[in-house]
Design a protein around this motif. Structure first.
Motif, mmCIF file in Angstrom:
data_model
loop_
_atom_site.group_PDB
_atom_site.id
_atom_site.type_symbol
_atom_site.label_atom_id
_atom_site.label_comp_id
_atom_site.label_asym_id
_atom_site.label_seq_id
_atom_site.Cartn_x
_atom_site.Cartn_y
_atom_site.Cartn_z
ATOM 1 N N PRO A 303 0.824 -1.211 0.000
ATOM 2 C CA PRO A 303 0.000 0.000 0.000
ATOM 3 C C PRO A 303 0.857 1.260 0.000
ATOM 4 O O PRO A 303 1.969 1.284 0.552
ATOM 5 C CB PRO A 303 -0.812 -0.112 1.293
ATOM 6 C CG PRO A 303 -0.779 -1.570 1.637
ATOM 7 C CD PRO A 303 0.550 -2.064 1.159
ATOM 8 N N LEU A 304 0.312 2.321 -0.590
ATOM 9 C CA LEU A 304 1.028 3.583 -0.757
ATOM 10 C C LEU A 304 0.178 4.733 -0.248
ATOM 11 O O LEU A 304 -1.048 4.755 -0.432
ATOM 12 C CB LEU A 304 1.339 3.802 -2.250
ATOM 13 C CG LEU A 304 1.876 5.164 -2.665
ATOM 14 C CD1 LEU A 304 3.290 5.392 -2.122
ATOM 15 C CD2 LEU A 304 1.872 5.298 -4.191
ATOM 16 N N ALA A 305 0.828 5.696 0.405
ATOM 17 C CA ALA A 305 0.180 6.967 0.758
ATOM 18 C C ALA A 305 1.177 8.086 0.485
ATOM 19 O O ALA A 305 2.393 7.889 0.605
ATOM 20 C CB ALA A 305 -0.245 6.972 2.225
ATOM 21 N N VAL A 306 0.662 9.246 0.080
ATOM 22 C CA VAL A 306 1.548 10.348 -0.307
ATOM 23 C C VAL A 306 1.049 11.659 0.293
ATOM 24 O O VAL A 306 -0.122 11.804 0.645
ATOM 25 C CB VAL A 306 1.627 10.491 -1.850
ATOM 26 C CG1 VAL A 306 2.026 9.178 -2.495
ATOM 27 C CG2 VAL A 306 0.306 11.002 -2.436
ATOM 28 N N SER A 307 1.988 12.609 0.390
ATOM 29 C CA SER A 307 1.642 14.007 0.647
ATOM 30 C C SER A 307 2.207 14.828 -0.508
ATOM 31 O O SER A 307 3.002 14.343 -1.301
ATOM 32 C CB SER A 307 2.219 14.483 1.982
ATOM 33 O OG SER A 307 3.641 14.568 1.914
ATOM 34 N N GLY A 308 1.776 16.063 -0.588
ATOM 35 C CA GLY A 308 2.244 16.913 -1.686
ATOM 36 C C GLY A 308 1.257 16.910 -2.828
ATOM 37 O O GLY A 308 0.056 17.119 -2.633
ATOM 38 N N ALA A 309 1.739 16.640 -4.045
ATOM 39 C CA ALA A 309 0.882 16.635 -5.225
ATOM 40 C C ALA A 309 0.077 15.343 -5.295
ATOM 41 O O ALA A 309 0.399 14.341 -4.644
ATOM 42 C CB ALA A 309 1.735 16.798 -6.482
ATOM 43 N N SER A 333 -1.986 3.560 -13.239
ATOM 44 C CA SER A 333 -3.036 2.605 -12.896
ATOM 45 C C SER A 333 -2.640 1.786 -11.673
ATOM 46 O O SER A 333 -3.442 1.583 -10.749
ATOM 47 C CB SER A 333 -3.294 1.687 -14.102
ATOM 48 O OG SER A 333 -4.187 0.653 -13.768
ATOM 49 N N ARG A 334 -1.399 1.328 -11.647
ATOM 50 C CA ARG A 334 -0.946 0.486 -10.541
ATOM 51 C C ARG A 334 -0.782 1.284 -9.245
ATOM 52 O O ARG A 334 -1.161 0.813 -8.168
ATOM 53 C CB ARG A 334 0.362 -0.205 -10.932
ATOM 54 C CG ARG A 334 0.155 -1.242 -12.019
ATOM 55 C CD ARG A 334 1.428 -1.949 -12.411
ATOM 56 N NE ARG A 334 1.109 -3.143 -13.201
ATOM 57 C CZ ARG A 334 1.999 -4.055 -13.594
ATOM 58 N NH1 ARG A 334 3.272 -3.916 -13.276
ATOM 59 N NH2 ARG A 334 1.606 -5.108 -14.284
ATOM 60 N N LEU A 335 -0.197 2.476 -9.342
ATOM 61 C CA LEU A 335 -0.020 3.300 -8.147
ATOM 62 C C LEU A 335 -1.372 3.722 -7.571
ATOM 63 O O LEU A 335 -1.534 3.809 -6.346
ATOM 64 C CB LEU A 335 0.828 4.524 -8.466
ATOM 65 C CG LEU A 335 2.309 4.245 -8.724
ATOM 66 C CD1 LEU A 335 3.021 5.519 -9.231
ATOM 67 C CD2 LEU A 335 2.992 3.743 -7.460
ATOM 68 N N THR A 336 -2.324 3.996 -8.448
ATOM 69 C CA THR A 336 -3.677 4.336 -7.978
ATOM 70 C C THR A 336 -4.273 3.190 -7.181
ATOM 71 O O THR A 336 -4.886 3.381 -6.122
ATOM 72 C CB THR A 336 -4.571 4.708 -9.166
ATOM 73 O OG1 THR A 336 -4.073 5.894 -9.791
ATOM 74 C CG2 THR A 336 -6.012 4.945 -8.726
ATOM 75 N N SER A 337 -4.087 1.971 -7.697
ATOM 76 C CA SER A 337 -4.597 0.788 -6.991
ATOM 77 C C SER A 337 -3.938 0.660 -5.618
ATOM 78 O O SER A 337 -4.612 0.399 -4.606
ATOM 79 C CB SER A 337 -4.312 -0.455 -7.830
ATOM 80 O OG SER A 337 -4.715 -1.629 -7.159
ATOM 81 N N LEU A 338 -2.619 0.877 -5.543
ATOM 82 C CA LEU A 338 -1.919 0.776 -4.267
ATOM 83 C C LEU A 338 -2.337 1.896 -3.312
ATOM 84 O O LEU A 338 -2.416 1.687 -2.088
ATOM 85 C CB LEU A 338 -0.400 0.831 -4.502
ATOM 86 C CG LEU A 338 0.187 -0.318 -5.312
ATOM 87 C CD1 LEU A 338 1.690 -0.111 -5.507
ATOM 88 C CD2 LEU A 338 -0.076 -1.669 -4.643
ATOM 89 N N ALA A 339 -2.593 3.076 -3.849
ATOM 90 C CA ALA A 339 -3.026 4.179 -3.004
ATOM 91 C C ALA A 339 -4.428 3.926 -2.419
ATOM 92 O O ALA A 339 -4.719 4.321 -1.284
ATOM 93 C CB ALA A 339 -3.024 5.484 -3.798
ATOM 94 N N ARG A 340 -5.279 3.268 -3.203
ATOM 95 C CA ARG A 340 -6.589 2.897 -2.648
ATOM 96 C C ARG A 340 -6.416 1.910 -1.517
ATOM 97 O O ARG A 340 -7.118 1.968 -0.510
ATOM 98 C CB ARG A 340 -7.447 2.307 -3.763
ATOM 99 C CG ARG A 340 -7.906 3.324 -4.799
ATOM 100 C CD ARG A 340 -8.765 2.645 -5.861
ATOM 101 N NE ARG A 340 -9.083 3.569 -6.935
ATOM 102 C CZ ARG A 340 -9.008 3.285 -8.222
ATOM 103 N NH1 ARG A 340 -8.583 2.108 -8.605
ATOM 104 N NH2 ARG A 340 -9.337 4.188 -9.118
ATOM 105 N N ASP A 341 -5.475 0.986 -1.684
ATOM 106 C CA ASP A 341 -5.203 0.038 -0.599
ATOM 107 C C ASP A 341 -4.702 0.802 0.634
ATOM 108 O O ASP A 341 -5.048 0.462 1.767
ATOM 109 C CB ASP A 341 -4.143 -0.979 -1.032
ATOM 110 C CG ASP A 341 -4.628 -1.906 -2.117
ATOM 111 O OD1 ASP A 341 -5.865 -2.010 -2.309
ATOM 112 O OD2 ASP A 341 -3.785 -2.541 -2.788
ATOM 113 N N GLY A 342 -3.847 1.815 0.397
ATOM 114 C CA GLY A 342 -3.312 2.581 1.504
ATOM 115 C C GLY A 342 -4.343 3.424 2.212
ATOM 116 O O GLY A 342 -4.195 3.748 3.402
ATOM 117 N N ALA A 343 -5.387 3.774 1.508
ATOM 118 C CA ALA A 343 -6.434 4.597 2.113
ATOM 119 C C ALA A 343 -7.375 3.771 2.986
ATOM 120 O O ALA A 343 -8.175 4.323 3.732
ATOM 121 C CB ALA A 343 -7.241 5.307 1.032
#
Length: 343
Positions: A303-309, A333-343
């Motif tokens: 899973p991925l989470a970000v700050s900034g942009a 597409s893949r990073l979006t999927s991981l970010a949803r997992d992180g959320a």
């Protein structure tokens, strides 16, 4: 909580080759576990084509490994030499299950065998040298190549040579891509000048087309919005030992010093990734290295989470319209999927 910056993984030949297997995401997939869309008959047809290719691979391995080919041919009532091209090439858009089917093909055949992305194979050659890479891959029953792309003239010549050596050694091939073999290299370099190499690559494959929409985006929203820095840091601390928190600029500098073949090892033991200060990437080399890291993260379902942009703005409009646009779109597409997992 740790950081990717400062990690300096060192990999030898044995581990580089041993890691050419489907990622944990695809460790247990099969043809039976693939669910073709009833609205896309090409998906069911692709399963049938790849099942037939897996059987040809098994026949080829039996022919390669047994001296009693004549007796076996009589007993089974069919030639032991497989027909058709030595490889199958699954062409389709993002998220239609190409990697699932490629991994299912890999699981369905005997070893030794190798499975990796196109970039992993070019990185293998870069890490070992061409001759040593050929020696490592020549004993394989099947070499499966995910996301086949030719990014530059050097890769065109390299992969044409590598595939020729492997086919001559009796290795069977399977590949996925979102670009037909004859169109590889379009928009990136003077493809006409390398037409012979491109045609040589294409001659190794029978092409199977698969249609459909990206399953990662079916009815799902855009990437989650970026977090404030303090919330990002609090989430990373809450995860604990498995989390890595990195300032994006420092991570960019570090990736430039680590060979891409080691990006997977860079993530050993990581369960969550946090990027602080995300910004649009204006440099092509930086963007391409980020794509490789994104692929290794996706392989491991981290899973991925970000700050900034926003992640949606990671690649500039010019990049998304340029020669690497398919590569960047897949990464988003893949990073979006991981970010949803992180959320």
């Amino acid at each position: 909580m740790g950081s990717l910056v400062g990690r300096e993984p060192q990999l030898g030949r044995d581990r580089l080759v041993a890691e050419l297997v489907p990622s944990p995401r695809f460790a247990d997939v099969s043809f039976a576990s693939y669910e073709p869309s009833p609205d896309e008959p090409s998906q069911a047809a692709a399963v049938t084509e790849l099942e037939a290719h897996a059987e040809r691979v098994r026949d080829a391995q039996a022919s390669r490994g047994q001296k009693e080919g004549g007796l076996r041919r009589l007993l089974r009532g069919r030639p032991t030499t497989p027909q058709g091209a030595p490889g199958v090439y699954l062409d389709g858009g993002f998220g239609v299950g190409k990697t699932h089917l490629l991994a299912a093909t890999w699981h369905a055949v005997p070893g030794p065998k190798a499975f990796g992305t196109f970039v992993e194979y070019t990185n293998l050659v870069g890490a070992l040298g061409f001759a040593e890479a050929v020696r490592a891959l020549s004993p394989m029953t099947l070499v499966a190549i995910d996301e086949f792309e030719l990014d530059d003239p050097g890769d065109t010549v390299l992969m044409a040579r590598l595939l020729r050596e492997l086919v001559d050694a009796g290795v069977r091939l399977a590949a996925t891509s979102n670009t037909l073999p004859g169109s590889l290299g379009e928009g990136r370099f003077a493809a006409d000048d390398f037409l012979r190499e491109i045609q040589a690559v294409g001659s190794n494959f029978d092409v199977v087309r698969i249609e459909g929409e990206d399953y990662r985006h079916r009815g799902l929203p855009d990437p989650p919005p970026p977090l404030p820095d303090d919330e990002l840091e609090a989430r990373a601390r809450a995860v604990g030992d498995g989390a890595v928190l990195d300032d994006v600029d420092a991570l960019i500098d570090h990736l430039a010093r680590v060979h891409p073949s080691r990006y997977g090892a860079l993530l050993d033991g990581v369960t969550h990734v946090f990027w602080r200060g995300l910004r649009p990437l204006a440099d092509q080399n930086v963007a391409l290295r980020t794509v490789v890291l994104a692929d290794r993260m996706y392989d491991r379902s981290i899973p991925l989470a970000v700050s900034g942009a926003s992640l949606a703005d990671l690649f500039t409009p010019e990049m998304l319209a340029g020669g690497y646009r398919k590569k960047y779109s897949r990464a988003l597409s893949r990073l979006t999927s991981l970010a949803r997992d992180g959320a």
